[in-house]
Write a protein that holds these residues in place. Sequence first.
Motif, PDB file in Angstrom:
ATOM      1  N   LYS A  60      11.224  28.329  13.711  1.00 50.12           N
ATOM      2  CA  LYS A  60      10.414  28.297  14.939  1.00 50.12           C
ATOM      3  C   LYS A  60      10.855  27.129  15.818  1.00 50.12           C
ATOM      4  N   THR A  61      10.707  27.302  17.141  1.00 48.15           N
ATOM      5  CA  THR A  61      11.023  26.218  18.085  1.00 48.15           C
ATOM      6  C   THR A  61       9.739  25.709  18.716  1.00 48.15           C
ATOM      7  N   PHE A  62       9.715  24.403  18.952  1.00 52.09           N
ATOM      8  CA  PHE A  62       8.532  23.733  19.462  1.00 52.09           C
ATOM      9  C   PHE A  62       8.915  22.876  20.662  1.00 52.09           C
ATOM     10  N   LEU A  63       7.983  22.742  21.584  1.00 52.76           N
ATOM     11  CA  LEU A  63       8.158  21.863  22.734  1.00 52.76           C
ATOM     12  C   LEU A  63       6.905  21.021  22.865  1.00 52.76           C
ATOM     13  N   VAL A  64       7.080  19.712  22.925  1.00 52.54           N
ATOM     14  CA  VAL A  64       5.978  18.784  23.162  1.00 52.54           C
ATOM     15  C   VAL A  64       6.260  18.107  24.489  1.00 52.54           C
ATOM     16  N   ALA A  92      19.182  30.762  28.905  1.00 52.78           N
ATOM     17  CA  ALA A  92      19.086  32.180  29.236  1.00 52.78           C
ATOM     18  C   ALA A  92      19.722  33.015  28.135  1.00 52.78           C
ATOM     19  N   THR A  93      19.132  34.167  27.887  1.00 53.55           N
ATOM     20  CA  THR A  93      19.714  35.091  26.918  1.00 53.55           C
ATOM     21  C   THR A  93      20.793  35.895  27.613  1.00 53.55           C
ATOM     22  N   SER A  94      21.500  36.721  26.854  1.00 47.21           N
ATOM     23  CA  SER A  94      22.566  37.536  27.452  1.00 47.21           C
ATOM     24  C   SER A  94      22.010  38.532  28.469  1.00 47.21           C
ATOM     25  N   GLU A  95      20.726  38.881  28.340  1.00 46.87           N
ATOM     26  CA  GLU A  95      20.112  39.796  29.305  1.00 46.87           C
ATOM     27  C   GLU A  95      19.618  39.066  30.549  1.00 46.87           C
ATOM     28  N   GLY A  96      19.693  37.747  30.560  1.00 42.96           N
ATOM     29  CA  GLY A  96      19.279  36.974  31.721  1.00 42.96           C
ATOM     30  C   GLY A  96      17.846  36.467  31.643  1.00 42.96           C
ATOM     31  N   ALA A  97      17.073  36.907  30.646  1.00 43.48           N
ATOM     32  CA  ALA A  97      15.700  36.426  30.491  1.00 43.48           C
ATOM     33  C   ALA A  97      15.728  35.044  29.848  1.00 43.48           C
ATOM     34  N   THR A  98      14.707  34.262  30.056  1.00 42.82           N
ATOM     35  CA  THR A  98      14.679  32.933  29.447  1.00 42.82           C
ATOM     36  C   THR A  98      14.112  33.020  28.039  1.00 42.82           C
ATOM     37  N   VAL A  99      14.619  32.175  27.176  1.00 39.49           N
ATOM     38  CA  VAL A  99      14.127  32.091  25.811  1.00 39.49           C
ATOM     39  C   VAL A  99      12.871  31.230  25.837  1.00 39.49           C
ATOM     40  N   VAL A 100      11.828  31.702  25.187  1.00 46.80           N
ATOM     41  CA  VAL A 100      10.551  31.001  25.191  1.00 46.80           C
ATOM     42  C   VAL A 100      10.371  30.276  23.860  1.00 46.80           C
ATOM     43  N   ASP A 101       9.885  29.041  23.907  1.00 43.30           N
ATOM     44  CA  ASP A 101       9.579  28.303  22.686  1.00 43.30           C
ATOM     45  C   ASP A 101       8.443  29.017  21.968  1.00 43.30           C
ATOM     46  N   ASP A 102       8.445  28.940  20.647  1.00 42.74           N
ATOM     47  CA  ASP A 102       7.387  29.585  19.875  1.00 42.74           C
ATOM     48  C   ASP A 102       6.036  28.925  20.095  1.00 42.74           C
ATOM     49  N   LEU A 103       6.039  27.596  20.272  1.00 42.86           N
ATOM     50  CA  LEU A 103       4.790  26.873  20.462  1.00 42.86           C
ATOM     51  C   LEU A 103       5.028  25.677  21.380  1.00 42.86           C
ATOM     52  N   THR A 124     -11.198  19.604  20.167  1.00 43.65           N
ATOM     53  CA  THR A 124     -11.929  18.886  21.214  1.00 43.65           C
ATOM     54  C   THR A 124     -11.044  18.664  22.429  1.00 43.65           C
ATOM     55  N   LEU A 125      -9.815  18.204  22.195  1.00 41.75           N
ATOM     56  CA  LEU A 125      -8.888  17.975  23.305  1.00 41.75           C
ATOM     57  C   LEU A 125      -8.581  19.280  24.035  1.00 41.75           C
ATOM     58  N   PHE A 126      -8.426  20.364  23.290  1.00 40.13           N
ATOM     59  CA  PHE A 126      -8.134  21.668  23.888  1.00 40.13           C
ATOM     60  C   PHE A 126      -9.307  22.140  24.745  1.00 40.13           C
ATOM     61  N   THR A 132      -3.015  21.364  26.240  1.00 38.77           N
ATOM     62  CA  THR A 132      -2.687  22.769  26.460  1.00 38.77           C
ATOM     63  C   THR A 132      -1.786  23.223  25.325  1.00 38.77           C
ATOM     64  N   ILE A 133      -2.125  24.370  24.757  1.00 43.35           N
ATOM     65  CA  ILE A 133      -1.314  24.942  23.682  1.00 43.35           C
ATOM     66  C   ILE A 133      -0.953  26.352  24.117  1.00 43.35           C
ATOM     67  N   GLU A 134       0.358  26.633  24.154  1.00 47.84           N
ATOM     68  CA  GLU A 134       0.843  27.948  24.572  1.00 47.84           C
ATOM     69  C   GLU A 134       1.776  28.501  23.520  1.00 47.84           C
ATOM     70  N   GLY A 135       1.804  29.811  23.420  1.00 42.80           N
ATOM     71  CA  GLY A 135       2.750  30.457  22.517  1.00 42.80           C
ATOM     72  C   GLY A 135       2.050  31.251  21.439  1.00 42.80           C
ATOM     73  N   ASP A 136       2.672  31.317  20.282  1.00 43.21           N
ATOM     74  CA  ASP A 136       2.215  32.086  19.138  1.00 43.21           C
ATOM     75  C   ASP A 136       0.889  31.514  18.615  1.00 43.21           C
ATOM     76  N   THR A 137      -0.192  32.284  18.789  1.00 44.63           N
ATOM     77  CA  THR A 137      -1.530  31.825  18.397  1.00 44.63           C
ATOM     78  C   THR A 137      -1.619  31.539  16.902  1.00 44.63           C
ATOM     79  N   GLU A 138      -1.061  32.417  16.087  1.00 44.61           N
ATOM     80  CA  GLU A 138      -1.106  32.220  14.638  1.00 44.61           C
ATOM     81  C   GLU A 138      -0.360  30.954  14.235  1.00 44.61           C
ATOM     82  N   LEU A 139       0.796  30.729  14.855  1.00 41.05           N
ATOM     83  CA  LEU A 139       1.572  29.518  14.581  1.00 41.05           C
ATOM     84  C   LEU A 139       0.797  28.280  15.026  1.00 41.05           C
TER      85      LEU A 139
END
Length: 166
Positions: A60-64, A92-103, A124-126, A132-139
Amino acid sequence: MFESFPKSFTIPSFKLPTFVSAVGAKLPQWPHAVVLTTGLNAAVKMRLLPEDSLELLEGKTFLVEVLDTGSHARFTFRGGLFRPLFKTGSPATSEGATVVDDLVFRANLSAFLQLVARQEDPDTLFFNRQLTIEGDTELGLVVKNMLDAVEWPKLPHFPGFATSSR
């Protein structure tokens, strides 16, 4: 909160001036990922992070993002270690779409400090819109539960560091 911090020690909510994020965004971002992954790997080696949860992070990939400093750290978990990712932006992927971080976690510096010091919990912070937390809810739930399960070691006493409240 850490047991060795004075009872009166609290991290206030604050936001750094706008110019800090403007300058910070122009600086290289890879050092942030190296420092963060080094700390996370130390926690892995010290067995502070539950091993069963770590298995769920594999690949999985993460961005803080620290909003008021203009900094971010992108990293992944592979082969039992956290590893920094050095590419800037979203490749960018080969199709031109951007790769999204998992979380993705976004907050101001004070919120992250409060989280690490266990002064505030992620929920509490959320719900106060400070994190802000974005991406895979289960992760996201796996990571949140992992943070809640961490038993921080007691910090050593440093001579000259007052531990009584004034």
